[in-house]
Write an enzyme that holds these catalytic residues in place. Sequence first.
Site, PDB file in Angstrom:
ATOM      1  N   ASP A  68       0.813  -1.214   0.000  1.00  0.00           N
ATOM      2  CA  ASP A  68       0.000   0.000   0.000  1.00  0.00           C
ATOM      3  C   ASP A  68       0.851   1.272   0.000  1.00  0.00           C
ATOM      4  O   ASP A  68       1.779   1.422   0.799  1.00  0.00           O
ATOM      5  CB  ASP A  68      -0.957   0.007   1.200  1.00  0.00           C
ATOM      6  CG  ASP A  68      -2.092  -0.994   1.014  1.00  0.00           C
ATOM      7  OD1 ASP A  68      -2.466  -1.276  -0.136  1.00  0.00           O
ATOM      8  OD2 ASP A  68      -2.598  -1.497   2.040  1.00  0.00           O
TER       9      ASP A  68
ATOM     10  N   HIS B  21       0.351  -7.646  -1.069  1.00  0.00           N
ATOM     11  CA  HIS B  21      -0.935  -8.338  -1.021  1.00  0.00           C
ATOM     12  C   HIS B  21      -1.652  -8.181  -2.357  1.00  0.00           C
ATOM     13  O   HIS B  21      -1.271  -7.350  -3.190  1.00  0.00           O
ATOM     14  CB  HIS B  21      -1.780  -7.876   0.158  1.00  0.00           C
ATOM     15  CG  HIS B  21      -2.048  -6.399   0.179  1.00  0.00           C
ATOM     16  ND1 HIS B  21      -1.106  -5.471   0.560  1.00  0.00           N
ATOM     17  CD2 HIS B  21      -3.154  -5.684  -0.156  1.00  0.00           C
ATOM     18  CE1 HIS B  21      -1.612  -4.259   0.480  1.00  0.00           C
ATOM     19  NE2 HIS B  21      -2.854  -4.350   0.024  1.00  0.00           N
TER      20      HIS B  21
ATOM     21  N   ARG C 126     -11.051   0.301   5.582  1.00  0.00           N
ATOM     22  CA  ARG C 126      -9.591   0.235   5.716  1.00  0.00           C
ATOM     23  C   ARG C 126      -9.007   1.505   6.328  1.00  0.00           C
ATOM     24  O   ARG C 126      -9.327   2.608   5.890  1.00  0.00           O
ATOM     25  CB  ARG C 126      -8.936   0.012   4.354  1.00  0.00           C
ATOM     26  CG  ARG C 126      -7.459  -0.346   4.482  1.00  0.00           C
ATOM     27  CD  ARG C 126      -6.768  -0.320   3.143  1.00  0.00           C
ATOM     28  NE  ARG C 126      -6.380   1.033   2.791  1.00  0.00           N
ATOM     29  CZ  ARG C 126      -5.581   1.351   1.766  1.00  0.00           C
ATOM     30  NH1 ARG C 126      -5.122   0.397   0.976  1.00  0.00           N
ATOM     31  NH2 ARG C 126      -5.253   2.588   1.516  1.00  0.00           N
TER      32      ARG C 126
HETATM   33  C1  OGA Z   1      -6.308  -2.916   0.537  1.00  0.00           C
HETATM   34  C2  OGA Z   1      -6.395  -4.011  -0.435  1.00  0.00           C
HETATM   35  C3  OGA Z   1      -7.393  -6.151  -0.820  1.00  0.00           C
HETATM   36  C4  OGA Z   1      -8.708  -6.806  -0.677  1.00  0.00           C
HETATM   37  O1  OGA Z   1      -7.262  -2.769   1.342  1.00  0.00           O
HETATM   38  O2  OGA Z   1      -5.290  -2.213   0.561  1.00  0.00           O
HETATM   39  O3  OGA Z   1      -5.571  -4.099  -1.300  1.00  0.00           O
HETATM   40  O4  OGA Z   1      -8.759  -8.044  -0.822  1.00  0.00           O
HETATM   41  N1  OGA Z   1      -7.386  -4.882  -0.232  1.00  0.00           N
HETATM   42  O5  OGA Z   1      -9.700  -6.112  -0.434  1.00  0.00           O
HETATM   43 MN    MN Z   2      -3.905  -2.668  -0.868  1.00  0.00          MN
END
Ligand code: OGA
Ligand code: MN
Length: 284
Positions: free
Chosen positions: A107, A260, A275
């Site tokens: 991120d 991720h 988030r």
């Molecule tokens: C985030 C992201 C992934 C998801 O919140 O930064 O990449 O699976 N989320 O929602």
């Molecule tokens: Mn992300």
Amino acid sequence: MTMEIRPLSDALGAEALGVDLADLDEAGFARLRQALVEHCVLVVRDQASLTPEAHIGFTRRFGEPAVHVKTEFNLPEHPEVLVLSNRKKPDGSPIGFEEAGRYWHSDVSYGDEPVMASLLLAVDIPPKGGDTLYCNMYRAYDSLSDAMKQRIDGRKAVHSYLVGLTGKTAAGAKRVSLSDEQKASLKDTAHPIVRTHPETGRKALFVNPGFTFRLEDEDEETGKALLADLFEHAARPENVYRHIWRPHDLVMWDNRCTMHHATPYDPQYTRHMHRTTVKGDRPV
Ligand code: OGA
Ligand code: MN
């Protein structure tokens, strides 16, 4: 409640049970923080009653919350909370990021000071699909050949959000449009390809196909091949944990040593997440 912390995979990740993040004493917080540093990803189960206020309050215990550039997708009363959702406003416009992060990324790596941690709460999840993959970037670095380690030692790569708007990243990622003002607040930035984690002192690979698009001081084509090798090497199955969400999971991850990747789900179901992120340091 008695807190229990259990590893989730050989690659990375642990889960914490018996925790109420809205009511956590100092010793409890210290244990969670320690578990996050050790396991890179920490799943805290059963946070059904975590309000946006409590989510932000817990985030503040790590440091100052950051605010995402796509401001219209932040909660109006709580700009620290970014909404990822396929819910729509009555006029059909999105209330949040619908297809956020469906590519490997860390991120805000496109920032001069990328966010150190992210805390994602599952408010409403589909019965299947929409899993999130996490990759351990310490392991990615450690398992490189000595020749590759030498090749990238001391070098920097350039990260960009804007390049993604034109689909020019390795991930070819689809990215939502930004206003001219939002675009003006972003600029490309170079970070070391290998960063040293400020808390563990361990080296981690710090490039990702979502935002890293070229090497510093090298033409784009040569850099691309090297980056592609690194991306492929990093995301090997033995470095990856797949998180299958349970209702009311709060998952936090350390962006300094992980990438991720969101995965798709059947859009007939709702997926609605909140988030927060914590400001971080310039990578070294
Ligand atoms: C985030 C992201 C992934 C998801 O919140 O930064 O990449 O699976 N989320 O929602
Ligand atoms: Mn992300």
